[in-house]
Design a protein around this motif. Structure first.
Motif, short mmCIF file in Angstrom:
data_model
loop_
_atom_site.label_atom_id
_atom_site.label_comp_id
_atom_site.label_asym_id
_atom_site.label_seq_id
_atom_site.Cartn_x
_atom_site.Cartn_y
_atom_site.Cartn_z
N SER A 1 0.85 -1.19 0.00
CA SER A 1 0.00 0.00 0.00
C SER A 1 0.88 1.25 0.00
CB SER A 1 -0.91 0.02 1.22
OG SER A 1 -1.59 1.27 1.31
N ILE A 2 0.50 2.24 -0.79
CA ILE A 2 1.26 3.50 -0.81
C ILE A 2 0.66 4.53 0.15
CG2 ILE A 2 2.06 3.12 -3.16
CD1 ILE A 2 0.04 5.24 -4.09
N TRP A 3 -0.41 4.16 0.85
CA TRP A 3 -0.96 5.05 1.86
C TRP A 3 -0.18 4.90 3.17
CZ3 TRP A 3 -4.05 8.73 0.26
CH2 TRP A 3 -4.79 8.53 -0.91
N LYS A 4 0.07 6.00 3.81
CA LYS A 4 0.79 5.98 5.08
C LYS A 4 -0.03 5.24 6.13
CE LYS A 4 2.61 9.88 6.40
NZ LYS A 4 2.71 11.33 6.72
N SER A 5 0.66 4.73 7.12
CA SER A 5 -0.02 4.06 8.23
C SER A 5 -1.01 5.02 8.87
CB SER A 5 1.01 3.60 9.27
OG SER A 5 0.37 3.01 10.37
N GLY A 6 -2.24 4.59 8.98
CA GLY A 6 -3.29 5.42 9.57
C GLY A 6 -4.04 6.28 8.59
N ALA A 7 -3.53 6.37 7.34
CA ALA A 7 -4.21 7.17 6.32
C ALA A 7 -5.20 6.30 5.56
CB ALA A 7 -3.21 7.79 5.35
N GLU A 8 -6.32 6.90 5.18
CA GLU A 8 -7.37 6.18 4.46
C GLU A 8 -7.52 6.79 3.08
OE1 GLU A 8 -12.14 5.07 4.99
OE2 GLU A 8 -11.12 6.39 6.41
N CYS A 9 -7.74 5.94 2.07
CA CYS A 9 -7.97 6.45 0.72
C CYS A 9 -9.21 7.35 0.72
CB CYS A 9 -8.16 5.31 -0.26
SG CYS A 9 -8.66 5.86 -1.92
N PRO A 10 -9.07 8.63 0.35
CA PRO A 10 -10.22 9.53 0.43
C PRO A 10 -11.32 9.17 -0.56
CG PRO A 10 -8.38 10.61 -0.65
CD PRO A 10 -7.85 9.32 -0.11
N PHE A 11 -10.98 8.53 -1.67
CA PHE A 11 -12.00 8.16 -2.65
C PHE A 11 -12.81 6.97 -2.16
CE2 PHE A 11 -8.34 9.94 -4.98
CZ PHE A 11 -8.95 11.09 -5.47
N GLY A 12 -12.11 6.01 -1.51
CA GLY A 12 -12.84 4.91 -0.89
C GLY A 12 -13.76 5.41 0.21
N ARG A 13 -13.27 6.32 1.02
CA ARG A 13 -14.08 6.88 2.10
C ARG A 13 -15.30 7.62 1.56
NH1 ARG A 13 -10.21 9.38 4.61
NH2 ARG A 13 -10.60 11.54 3.94
N ALA A 14 -15.15 8.20 0.35
CA ALA A 14 -16.26 8.95 -0.26
C ALA A 14 -17.23 8.06 -1.02
CB ALA A 14 -15.70 10.02 -1.19
N GLY A 15 -16.94 6.73 -1.08
CA GLY A 15 -17.89 5.81 -1.69
C GLY A 15 -17.64 5.47 -3.14
#
Length: 660
Positions: free
Chosen positions: A320-334
């Motif tokens: 994963s290229i997201w930092k630890s604790g970071a969430e993909c903003p597009f996934g979070r937006a649905g």
């Protein structure tokens, strides 16, 4: 020497006397994309020093400025598209501006004025940043949005020379990093995420806030903040014409279907496919999350076209290229959901439709930024022009400039002969036309296509309210044609006919520019360029510089260092006492013919640049139409004609024959 200010009036540039001004210039320069002194891509880097780098010395150290600027002016150029980057200004962190660099950049602009060179400032980028295979944005932005750029290569989220190239091997061309492959980054994960947030964060991720602002406002605000820092410093310099909006901007995923993979042009998707994996937005988001994706792979055929040749598996290691604790903003937006080892789209139109309206990168992305650039720079100098750019494939995709462009906007689009650029060949007897896929067999046919291409750009300028000048912000040729054949000839002492192919190609380009009366800034002049396939312009093995230190072999020759000088050093009308009709220069006979309507109410002479290099035995000037005073300034390579009455005139300049 202080240049008179130039203002834009409709489709014209005019000086303070009312003369029409023609801008003929060069980009300065290719190595401004990378830090000084050893930040070029010929050197390995993991970018861990990104916050402490310096761009002071790009395009050259100040002690070399007069030498380089004097050479550029002597070759007839009167304009610089002067490169800087967002990273150069704000590499240290949020709002931490490099004051010493800003002082340096301002001094370069001031020195350009002393050499008679106008400037428009180009905030340059290619595929977002150095950490994603190009240049432009500072590295700290990745952390700000939650990405870890140290994982991009392992995850297949970016195609970066410093990660792909084996610096231990004495082989300049390597299959792991094919030449001109850097552009594939636009279509993979890291670029897709950053550009989509930059253009559409408020549409797609309305809840994603950084420092109390939506991510889109955060990113654009910092970009414009860096531009503001330079604008406030150069606002009083009379030679500064304005600012470019953003070099060859990426598109992100705005307007794209979530699961669509582009492998062939169609009516709905007219873009020509390009080399690299054909990834959908969903594929890119899955890779970024640490999922393994297998997609069609396109490679370059001998003709230059990108064709499917197999498949490529990305991120087999599941990183994963997201930092630890970071969430993909597009996934979070649905936008999508991950189930086990697969990502599934929840809304195929997530990036296409909002509130029942189809989104357009032109109207909803570019247009708001153009307006913001205009207001940012004009807070400091209201008369500055906005040199506006679309993405590099806009014309092929039938995208146009948006309605309601800011006043005093310039169509500053780019144009290249794609076959020459990507294949690094120019054979007039067997030249590939990338539009039709057909072969062209002579210079006349190639030149006619160049003229048609540029004519289309003029038509685009007519869409601007009140019309706009057309300034081709980039065009040019690789000098390492045929795997650097010219360099091999130079190395063994040959000096005649070394640059014949380059001169032929450039001459056709300038002929087409003259035919349509276009302004231009050729790509490029790199002060640190080398005749080395690994180095070139010190960025991703590109080598389009009209100057190289390896061509400096005669200290007594003021042109020493130039490449294919006869291809770009040509006579032309710099200022016209009236309105220009036509310009034609025959590169074989060396005859220049200019026609214009003289206006004696304008109390400034027409100025023609007449290079000594093209007329070593002297030249003859013939002026017809109205009474006029003619003066020749040989040392300044200039002819001046002051019309004493108004009316149509014709000026001809031709060489003195040696037998006279």
């Amino acid at each position: 020497m202080s240049l008179p200010r130039v203002r834009q009036e409709g489709a014209l540039f005019l000086d303070t006397l009312g003369r029409q001004v023609m801008l003929r210039g060069v980009n300065l320069g290719g190595d401004c994309k990378v830090p000084w002194p050893d930040g070029g891509t010929e050197n390995y880097s993991d970018f861990s020093d990104h916050e402490t780098v310096s761009f002071i010395g790009r395009p050259f150290p100040l002690e070399q400025a007069d030498d380089h600027l004097g050479r550029i002016a002597r070759w007839g150029f009167n304009t610089l598209r002067l490169l800087t980057t967002w990273e150069a200004v704000e590499h240290g962190g949020r709002g931490e501006y490099d004051e010493a660099y800003l002082d340096y950049f301002t001094e370069i602009c001031r020195r350009a004025n002393e050499h008679g060179l106008y400037v428009f400032v180009d905030f340059h980028q290619d595929v977002w940043s150095r950490m994603t295979g190009g240049d432009g944005a500072p590295g700290w932005l990745f952390g700000a949005v939650g990405l870890d750029f140290t994982k991009f290569d392992a995850a297949g989220a970016a195609h970066v020379m410093q990660a792909r190239y084996d610096y231990r091997r004495n082989e300049p061309r390597q299959d792991s990093y094919p030449q001109m492959s850097w552009g594939s980054n636009y279509r993979i994960s890291a670029n897709g995420i950053m550009w989509t947030l930059f253009w559409g964060g408020r549409y797609f991720t309305p809840q994603f806030q950084i420092d109390g602002r939506n991510v889109q406002d955060f990113l654009q605000g910092h970009y414009l903040g860096a531009m503001d820092q330079i604008a406030r410093r150069v606002r009083d310099l009379p030679n500064v014409l304005g600012f470019d909006t953003l070099n060859e901007p990426g598109l992100g995923w705005m307007g794209q279907e979530m699961s669509y993979r582009h492998i062939a042009a169609s009516e709905a998707h007219p873009d020509r496919p390009r080399i690299g994996p054909a990834l959908s937005p969903l594929d890119c988001l899955a890779v970024a999350r640490g999922l393994t994706v297998t997609a069609p792979l396109l490679t370059r055929a001998p003709s230059g076209a990108a064709v499917p040749t197999g498949t490529k598996t990305l991120n087999p290691g599941g990183i994963s290229i997201w930092k630890s604790g970071a969430e993909c903003p597009f996934g979070r937006a649905g936008a999508y959901v991950v189930n086990g080892a697969e990502a599934t789209a929840r809304d195929e139109d997530f990036f296409r439709v909002r509130n029942g309206r189809n989104l357009s990168i032109t109207a909803d992305g570019f247009k708001p930024l153009f307006d913001k650039v205009a207001s940012t720079i004009r807070a400091h100098q209201p008369e500055w022009s906005v040199f506006a750019e679309l993405d590099p494939f806009a014309r092929a995709s039938r995208r146009h400039f948006p309605d309601g462009m800011p006043e005093r906007s310039v169509n500053a689009g780019h144009w290249y002969d794609a076959a020459t650029l990507y294949l690094k060949r120019f054979d007039p007897t067997n030249h590939y036309n990338p539009i039709t896929g057909e072969t062209e067999g002579d210079l006349k046919t190639i030149g006619a296509r160049y003229s048609r291409d540029l004519g289309g750009m003029v038509e685009e300028s007519r869409r601007f309210p009140g019309g706009a000048p057309t300034l081709i912000g980039e065009f040019g040729i690789p000098f390492d044609l045929d795997e650097g054949a010219a360099y091999e000839l130079w190395a063994v002492g040959q000096r005649e006919h070394v640059w014949d192919s380059h001169i032929a190609a450039l001459s056709l380009m300038y002929d087409a520019l003259d035919e349509h009366g276009l302004h231009s800034t050729q790509w490029n002049y790199t002060a640190s360029n080398r005749n080395d396939l690994r180095i070139g312009d010190r960025w991703n093995q590109e080598d389009l510089s009209i100057f190289s230190v390896d061509q400096q072999d005669d200290a007594s020759d003021p042109d020493s260092g130039g490449r294919a000088i006869e291809g770009f050093c040509r006579p032309f009308a710099r200022r016209v006492q009236g309105r220009l009709h036509s310009v034609r220069f025959d590169n074989t006979t060396k005859q220049l013919t200019i026609s214009y309507d003289a206006d004696s109410a304008i109390r400034g002479a027409t100025e023609i640049y007449v290079p000594r290099r093209r007329y070593p035995t002297g030249f003859v000037t013939r002026f017809e139409g109205v009474p006029a005073d003619l003066k020749i300034f040989k040392n300044e390579q200039r002819v001046e004609i002051l019309a004493l009455a108004s009316g149509p005139v014709t000026l001809r300049i031709e060489p003195v024959r040696p037998d006279r």
